[in-house]
Design a protein around this motif. Structure first.
Motif, PDB file in Angstrom:
ATOM      1  N   LEU A 113       2.518  -3.226  -3.781  1.00 59.70           N
ATOM      2  CA  LEU A 113       1.239  -3.162  -3.080  1.00 59.70           C
ATOM      3  C   LEU A 113       0.776  -1.716  -2.898  1.00 59.70           C
ATOM      4  CD1 LEU A 113       1.840  -5.914  -0.381  1.00 59.70           C
ATOM      5  CD2 LEU A 113       0.028  -5.915  -2.109  1.00 59.70           C
ATOM      6  N   ILE A 145       1.861  -7.569  -9.308  1.00 61.14           N
ATOM      7  CA  ILE A 145       1.858  -6.965  -7.964  1.00 61.14           C
ATOM      8  C   ILE A 145       2.687  -7.806  -7.000  1.00 61.14           C
ATOM      9  CG2 ILE A 145       0.402  -6.356  -5.979  1.00 61.14           C
ATOM     10  CD1 ILE A 145      -1.859  -5.768  -7.999  1.00 61.14           C
ATOM     11  N   TYR A 146       2.489  -9.136  -7.036  1.00 64.24           N
ATOM     12  CA  TYR A 146       3.137 -10.007  -6.047  1.00 64.24           C
ATOM     13  C   TYR A 146       4.421 -10.646  -6.570  1.00 64.24           C
ATOM     14  CZ  TYR A 146      -1.415  -9.551  -3.833  1.00 64.24           C
ATOM     15  OH  TYR A 146      -2.542  -9.049  -3.269  1.00 64.24           O
ATOM     16  N   GLN A 169      -2.477   0.222  -5.311  1.00 64.88           N
ATOM     17  CA  GLN A 169      -3.696   0.865  -4.804  1.00 64.88           C
ATOM     18  C   GLN A 169      -4.289   1.842  -5.818  1.00 64.88           C
ATOM     19  OE1 GLN A 169      -5.599   0.465  -1.958  1.00 64.88           O
ATOM     20  NE2 GLN A 169      -4.377  -1.389  -1.875  1.00 64.88           N
ATOM     21  N   GLU A 225      -0.155  -5.083   7.529  1.00 61.74           N
ATOM     22  CA  GLU A 225       0.058  -5.744   6.241  1.00 61.74           C
ATOM     23  C   GLU A 225       1.540  -5.730   5.868  1.00 61.74           C
ATOM     24  OE1 GLU A 225      -2.747  -5.601   2.413  1.00 61.74           O
ATOM     25  OE2 GLU A 225      -1.342  -3.936   2.467  1.00 61.74           O
TER      26      GLU A 225
END
Lengths: 338, 271
Positions: free
Chosen positions: B70, B193-194, B74, B38
């Motif tokens: 990322l 997050i992105y 979590q 990833e």
């Protein structure tokens, strides 16, 4: 006066069949509530073993789960060591142990010892205490050699022994045993019930609620027996009282004629109960078998009942006196022969 | 005395979970391999992205922004899932009733069951960032570990409230949990997050402020990539603290209530 360890007063449990009134309305279905336990009352003293028997669905496990605080009673009251099970479930759990025949209640990828260490930790025991008790229990149950093998490699009987060890780990004052010998061979079952009777109840004074389907086991181990039927108490008494029911005067009377109209006839001798007895094969379809039971202390005789049947127009073909076994008495009480 | 018993109960749950995890060793190796792949994917993807001005506050490196987002995102994922998942596992394994028949309080079970997951995830995040630094040039030289630790603790406290609420739904309804559904879907869009939330339209940007993950990710990026001390992260830490103080007691109350409903209906072990 000594406080009973377990006390139930008019305990009831109703399971709601439908989640909400709205759901019932939308589905156009009547409420399907199920009364699993109905008006059960008893008390268990320190050192006493109360056996609970009954056919499947009689409410035995529901009753035990209410006392273990896993279910909340619908009405009535129950207490363990004087603590109300509905109001103070946490305090009740400090004084109880629950042994079930359900082998799924373990972590199968862990060893027997690791499982016991986990549950010992939940009871709040210290590591040293857990270690010592596991060794002692493993020796008394004969599972020392398998303790460090994974649980999924055990035989059904050994899984049951680990379940028993788990229940005895916290040395609780009250033990609930839900069919603990279900998967044990006769020798192991006898050994376990002897431990329960002689050590746990007699020597240590702990109280035990012992659910079993084995009548001989209940008669041999329990101080009193509660027989349940459709959630209700069908019998509560000593094993000797249950056995005494088997020595009542009972006759099987084969008759020819119309039993329905004859049974409505007045003048039945006092102290007799007469009911239709179902036999597997009837030689003549016009013949039926009746079972007549004379209650203890009643003054009537067999002659009186034969006269009453004859007055009702029935022809008596054969009469046989029955000596009922404990199993037959149990079947009668639980309605298994109806 | 109560504290000692509680500590023994937590230790028993943690040890059991570690032993169970150890019995599934291949899964751990595959998880790490998945993390590496990833990272590689996002490393190459980041080369295509032109830096907007809003990235400057995080050091101006999109791969670093993504890798940290990322990894620490979590914590939201496991906070939302671990409580409900561990309960459901106990229901399926048949151990839940036996656990509830012990003197342990339901709250202890729900909190204790998350300990190993958070510990394990922290190890995975450290390995994740280590691989990102070793193989893909992630610069961690400015990281302020004390600040990162403070943000992680506050994030876990704030997010776990939603996880406990989710577990309460599972106890009563068995399946179909709106809390996880809402947060899992909305956070991907609004949580940052992105991409930095500064690129969102004003209306969505104000909505994103209602999510704890937004504040958690901003704080952790500033701590890890820019080395901000705890004092400079006080706004984000206070917001996370407010979420925790108000929502944790509510969620624990809801969970206790859910357990009582299941005890009343006799559905504790049903799944």
């Amino acid at each position: 006066m000594i406080e009973p360890r377990i006390r139930c007063e008019h305990l009831n449990k109703v399971f709601s069949g439908s989640r909400s009134r709205a759901a019932r309305f939308l589905l156009n279905r009547p409420p399907t509530d199920v009364q699993a336990v109905r008006d059960i009352s008893f008390a268990v003293e320190p050192g006493e073993i109360l056996g609970i028997m009954g056919p499947n669905g009689a409410g035995k496990t529901t009753l035990v789960k209410m006392l273990c605080t896993l279910l909340i009673p619908t009405s009535g009251a129950a207490s363990i060591c004087g603590v109300d099970v509905a109001r103070h479930p946490g305090r009740v759990r400090e004084n109880i142990a629950f042994i079930t025949g359900d082998e799924r209640s373990f972590y199968w990828r862990l060893t027997g010892r690791q499982n016991l260490q986990f549950f010992g930790g939940l009871f709040g025991l210290k590591q040293g205490q857990i270690r010592d008790r596991i060794e002692k229990l493993a020796a008394s149950l004969g599972v020392e050699d398998i303790l460090d093998r994974r649980f999924d490699s055990y035989s059904t009987g050994n899984r049951q022994k680990i379940a028993i060890a788990r229940g005895l780990l916290n040395e609780a004052g009250v033990l609930f045993l839900d069919e603990p010998t279900r998967s044990l061979d006769p020798t192991s079952a006898l050994s376990f019930t002897t431990i329960v009777r002689d050590q746990i109840a007699r020597d240590q004074g702990r109280s035990v609620l012992f659910v079993t389907h084995r009548l001989e086991e209940a008669l041999g181990v329990c101080d009193r027996i509660l027989i349940m039927r459709n959630g209700e108490s069908a019998f509560l008494g000593k094993p000797s009282e249950l056995q005494a029911l088997g020595s009542q005067d009972v006759w099987r009377i084969q008759v020819r004629g119309d039993w329905e109209s004859a049974s409505a006839l007045p003048g039945r001798p006092a102290g007799f109960t007469v009911s239709l007895y179902h036999t597997p094969d009837i030689p003549d379809k016009n013949e039926i078998t009746l079972q007549a039971t004379l209650q203890a202390g009643a003054a009537a005789s067999l002659g009186d009942i034969v006269c009453w049947l004859a007055a009702g127009g029935l022809q008596v073909v054969d009469v046989a006196r029955m000596q009922r076994t404990g199993g037959e008495v149990f079947a009668e009480l639980t309605g298994a022969d109806e | 005395m109560i504290t000692a018993v509680l500590a023994r109960q937590f230790w028993a749950i943690l040890k059991k979970d570690v032993l169970l995890e150890y019995s599934y060793r291949l899964q751990f190796v595959l998880n790490l391999a998945g993390v590496f792949l990833e990272l590689a994917m996002f490393f190459f993807l980041a080369k295509l992205v032109k830096m907007p001005a809003s990235m400057e506050q995080y050091g101006g490196n999109y791969f670093a922004f993504l890798a940290v987002g990322l990894a620490f995102g979590q914590y939201q994922w496991i906070s939302l899932h671990t409580f409900a998942q561990s309960l459901r596992e106990q229901q399926v394994m048949g151990t839940l009733e036996m656990i509830f028949a012990s003197p342990m309080r339901p709250e202890t079970l729900i909190v204790g069951s998350s300990l190993w997951t958070y510990l394990f995830e922290t190890i995975v995040i450290v390995l994740n960032l280590g691989m990102a630094a070793l193989f893909f040039g992630l610069d961690l030289s400015n990281a302020n570990l004390l600040s990162a630790l403070a943000v992680i603790v506050m994030t876990i406290l704030a997010m776990s409230a939603f996880g406990v609420l989710s577990a309460a739904f599972i106890v009563v309804f068995k399946r179909g949990d709106p809390v996880t559904w809402v947060f899992a879907t909305v956070s991907g869009l609004l949580g940052g997050i992105y991409y930095p939330i500064e690129v969102l339209p004003p209306f969505l940007k104000s909505l994103s402020a209602l999510l704890p993950i937004t504040h958690a990710l901003k704080a952790i990026r500033l701590a890890v990539l820019k080395g901000y001390p705890v004092q400079r992260l006080s706004t984000e830490l206070i917001v996370l603290g407010v979420f925790a103080v108000f929502l944790l007691p509510v969620s624990l109350f809801a969970f206790r209530r859910a357990v009582n409903i299941a005890r009343r209906d006799g559905t504790l072990s049903q799944y």
